[in-house]
Design a protein around this motif. Structure first.
Motif, PDB file in Angstrom:
ATOM      1  N   UNK A 120       0.438  -1.009  -0.109  1.00  0.00           N
ATOM      2  CA  UNK A 120      -0.190   0.083  -0.365  1.00  0.00           C
ATOM      3  C   UNK A 120       0.505   1.142  -0.181  1.00  0.00           C
ATOM      4  N   UNK A 121       1.985   0.706   0.177  1.00  0.00           N
ATOM      5  CA  UNK A 121       3.058   2.175   0.582  1.00  0.00           C
ATOM      6  C   UNK A 121       3.179   3.231  -1.301  1.00  0.00           C
ATOM      7  N   UNK A 122       3.491   4.102  -0.810  1.00  0.00           N
ATOM      8  CA  UNK A 122       3.328   4.388  -2.292  1.00  0.00           C
ATOM      9  C   UNK A 122       5.028   4.346  -2.638  1.00  0.00           C
ATOM     10  N   UNK A 123       5.191   4.683  -4.156  1.00  0.00           N
ATOM     11  CA  UNK A 123       5.819   3.800  -4.429  1.00  0.00           C
ATOM     12  C   UNK A 123       7.624   4.341  -4.840  1.00  0.00           C
ATOM     13  N   UNK A 124       7.574   5.557  -4.466  1.00  0.00           N
ATOM     14  CA  UNK A 124       8.773   5.927  -3.785  1.00  0.00           C
ATOM     15  C   UNK A 124       9.604   6.395  -2.341  1.00  0.00           C
ATOM     16  N   UNK A 125       8.348   5.154  -1.445  1.00  0.00           N
ATOM     17  CA  UNK A 125       9.063   4.762  -0.522  1.00  0.00           C
ATOM     18  C   UNK A 125       8.697   3.014  -0.040  1.00  0.00           C
ATOM     19  N   UNK A 126       8.568   2.384  -0.619  1.00  0.00           N
ATOM     20  CA  UNK A 126       8.536   0.644  -0.801  1.00  0.00           C
ATOM     21  C   UNK A 126       9.952   0.968  -1.000  1.00  0.00           C
ATOM     22  N   UNK A 127      10.536  -0.251   0.002  1.00  0.00           N
ATOM     23  CA  UNK A 127      12.011  -0.656   0.802  1.00  0.00           C
ATOM     24  C   UNK A 127      12.505   0.521   1.039  1.00  0.00           C
ATOM     25  N   UNK A 128      12.099   1.674   1.038  1.00  0.00           N
ATOM     26  CA  UNK A 128      12.903   2.596   1.296  1.00  0.00           C
ATOM     27  C   UNK A 128      13.314   2.856   3.349  1.00  0.00           C
ATOM     28  N   UNK A 129      12.323   2.392   4.198  1.00  0.00           N
ATOM     29  CA  UNK A 129      11.923   2.621   4.918  1.00  0.00           C
ATOM     30  C   UNK A 129      11.093   1.635   5.716  1.00  0.00           C
ATOM     31  N   UNK A 130      11.504   1.236   7.229  1.00  0.00           N
ATOM     32  CA  UNK A 130      10.438   0.300   7.612  1.00  0.00           C
ATOM     33  C   UNK A 130       9.170   0.556   7.945  1.00  0.00           C
ATOM     34  N   UNK A 131       8.608   1.434   8.355  1.00  0.00           N
ATOM     35  CA  UNK A 131       7.159   2.081   8.587  1.00  0.00           C
ATOM     36  C   UNK A 131       7.182   3.094   7.210  1.00  0.00           C
ATOM     37  N   UNK A 132       6.365   2.698   5.969  1.00  0.00           N
ATOM     38  CA  UNK A 132       6.099   4.223   5.011  1.00  0.00           C
ATOM     39  C   UNK A 132       5.343   4.681   5.935  1.00  0.00           C
ATOM     40  N   UNK A 133       5.558   6.011   5.304  1.00  0.00           N
ATOM     41  CA  UNK A 133       4.728   7.581   5.621  1.00  0.00           C
ATOM     42  C   UNK A 133       3.240   7.414   4.963  1.00  0.00           C
ATOM     43  N   UNK A 134       3.470   7.398   3.949  1.00  0.00           N
ATOM     44  CA  UNK A 134       2.573   7.734   2.442  1.00  0.00           C
ATOM     45  C   UNK A 134       1.809   6.443   1.956  1.00  0.00           C
ATOM     46  N   UNK A 135       0.491   6.303   1.759  1.00  0.00           N
ATOM     47  CA  UNK A 135      -0.578   4.590   1.270  1.00  0.00           C
ATOM     48  C   UNK A 135      -0.841   5.150   0.711  1.00  0.00           C
ATOM     49  N   UNK A 136      -0.945   4.608  -1.084  1.00  0.00           N
ATOM     50  CA  UNK A 136      -1.705   4.422  -2.220  1.00  0.00           C
ATOM     51  C   UNK A 136      -2.290   2.974  -2.684  1.00  0.00           C
ATOM     52  N   UNK A 137      -3.329   2.914  -3.068  1.00  0.00           N
ATOM     53  CA  UNK A 137      -3.916   1.846  -4.274  1.00  0.00           C
ATOM     54  C   UNK A 137      -2.988   1.683  -5.232  1.00  0.00           C
ATOM     55  N   UNK A 138      -1.882   2.157  -6.118  1.00  0.00           N
ATOM     56  CA  UNK A 138      -1.209   2.381  -7.251  1.00  0.00           C
ATOM     57  C   UNK A 138      -1.203   0.728  -6.960  1.00  0.00           C
ATOM     58  N   UNK A 139      -0.616   0.535  -6.365  1.00  0.00           N
ATOM     59  CA  UNK A 139       0.293  -1.407  -7.003  1.00  0.00           C
ATOM     60  C   UNK A 139      -0.846  -1.742  -6.832  1.00  0.00           C
ATOM     61  N   UNK A 140      -2.252  -2.478  -6.151  1.00  0.00           N
ATOM     62  CA  UNK A 140      -3.092  -2.318  -6.618  1.00  0.00           C
ATOM     63  C   UNK A 140      -4.328  -2.681  -8.463  1.00  0.00           C
ATOM     64  N   UNK A 141      -3.463  -0.733  -8.303  1.00  0.00           N
ATOM     65  CA  UNK A 141      -4.450  -0.759  -9.745  1.00  0.00           C
ATOM     66  C   UNK A 141      -3.151  -1.023 -10.681  1.00  0.00           C
ATOM     67  N   UNK A 142      -2.258  -0.721 -10.388  1.00  0.00           N
ATOM     68  CA  UNK A 142      -1.656  -1.164 -11.544  1.00  0.00           C
ATOM     69  C   UNK A 142      -1.915  -2.835 -11.802  1.00  0.00           C
ATOM     70  N   UNK A 143      -1.672  -3.703 -10.596  1.00  0.00           N
ATOM     71  CA  UNK A 143      -1.729  -5.402 -10.608  1.00  0.00           C
ATOM     72  C   UNK A 143      -2.832  -5.217 -11.952  1.00  0.00           C
ATOM     73  N   UNK A 144      -4.204  -4.399 -11.285  1.00  0.00           N
ATOM     74  CA  UNK A 144      -5.431  -5.306 -12.391  1.00  0.00           C
ATOM     75  C   UNK A 144      -5.569  -4.294 -12.885  1.00  0.00           C
ATOM     76  N   UNK A 145      -5.712  -3.738 -13.141  1.00  0.00           N
ATOM     77  CA  UNK A 145      -5.597  -2.533 -14.661  1.00  0.00           C
ATOM     78  C   UNK A 145      -3.945  -2.696 -16.038  1.00  0.00           C
ATOM     79  N   UNK A 146      -3.002  -3.009 -15.739  1.00  0.00           N
ATOM     80  CA  UNK A 146      -1.848  -2.768 -16.665  1.00  0.00           C
ATOM     81  C   UNK A 146      -1.460  -1.558 -16.190  1.00  0.00           C
ATOM     82  N   UNK A 147      -1.445  -0.832 -15.596  1.00  0.00           N
ATOM     83  CA  UNK A 147      -0.410   0.303 -14.864  1.00  0.00           C
ATOM     84  C   UNK A 147      -0.462   1.471 -15.676  1.00  0.00           C
TER      85      UNK A 147
END
Length: 279
Positions: free
Chosen positions: A38-65
């Motif tokens: 659910x993390x913002x793509x700029x924060x993925x794997x950058x910190x233990x607990x992301x501070x910004x969240x989005x549904x972009x990963x799931x939207x990309x997964x099901x719609x082609x991004x």
């Protein structure tokens, strides 16, 4: 007296702290995966607990991004459901029928069959991988649902568990049912199965989880994109889709959802069955 009570409370507090810390260590990898899905793509794997969240990963997964090319995630998810449910159902049916015969019916060679089941349980399954694959090719089932379902339709572990449980059920119930004219099939599904709900929950959940997470066999027997299961697709993501870690995490989370739902539904029966199996 007061000092003794304070020491006891301190020990209890320390135990809770240690237990909570160990639980966090065990659970955090999964929480990390969920948070990064659910993390913002700029924060993925950058910190233990992301501070910004989005549904972009799931939207990309099901719609082609962003590139608009449809990925077969939904199709792979339903392939996994079809294969897992069908295989688990067959393993349960065959397990119940064979176990009833081995535990309650007298026939020639029963002990031999029982010993074969026990022996085969300790036989390395990977040794039979190539012969099974060649058979699937010879009979023309390669790259079909049947190639993933039929070789996984029998579980010797399920037969073993049901056999031991059925042996503990008094034979007097079966004799009384036979006096009333009940067939073995009717006895099995009207008497034995209702009395085996707890162990059935354990067997069902373990078989479903095992089949749902199967990877090697499904990779061997399918080649077309429309037949891929979610596990196989995930294993292939590290190549062309490796630059999209967010969808990787999202797909992994989706893979765990059915198992969590099943444990939530059958949790109580699972605990009862585990208590029996550990006796």
């Amino acid at each position: 007296m007061v000092g003794s009570k304070e020491k006891s409370k301190l020990r209890l507090t320390l135990r809770y702290i240690i237990a909570s810390a160990l639980l966090l260590v065990m659970v955090y990898p999964y929480l990390y995966m969920v948070l990064n899905s659910f993390a913002d793509w700029t924060q993925i794997d950058k910190q233990l607990v992301p501070s910004k969240f989005t549904l972009k990963s799931y939207e990309w997964l099901f719609t082609g991004g962003e590139v608009g090319i449809a990925r077969p995630w939904v199709n792979a998810f339903f392939n996994s459901i079809i294969v897992s449910v069908a295989s688990t159902a067959l393993m349960m049916v065959f397990g119940v029928m064979v176990a009833y015969a081995l535990s309650k019916l007298n026939f020639k060679g029963r002990d031999t069959v029982n010993n074969f089941v026990l022996f085969h349980m300790f036989f390395p399954a990977i040794i039979l991988l190539i012969p099974q694959f060649l058979v699937i090719q010879k009979v023309g089932l390669y790259d079909t649902y049947w190639a993933m379902i039929i070789p996984k339709a029998v579980s010797l572990w399920a037969i073993f568990m049901y056999t031991n449980f059925f042996k503990a059920i008094p034979t007097v119930f079966i004799e009384a049912a036979k006096l009333d004219g009940a067939s073995d099939f009717k006895i099995l599904y009207r008497i034995m199965m209702p009395m085996s709900k707890s162990i059935t929950a354990v067997i069902f959940l373990f078989l479903l989880m095992e089949r749902w997470t199967e990877l090697l066999w499904d990779m061997l027997v399918v080649r077309s994109d429309n037949m891929l299961t979610l596990n196989v697709l995930l294993s292939q993501m590290f190549g062309p889709y490796g630059s999209y870690p967010g969808p990787l995490y999202a797909a992994s989370v989706i893979l765990t959802v059915p198992i969590i739902i099943m444990f939530a539904i059958f949790g109580k029966k699972f605990k009862e069955g585990m208590q029996f199996s550990l006796k």
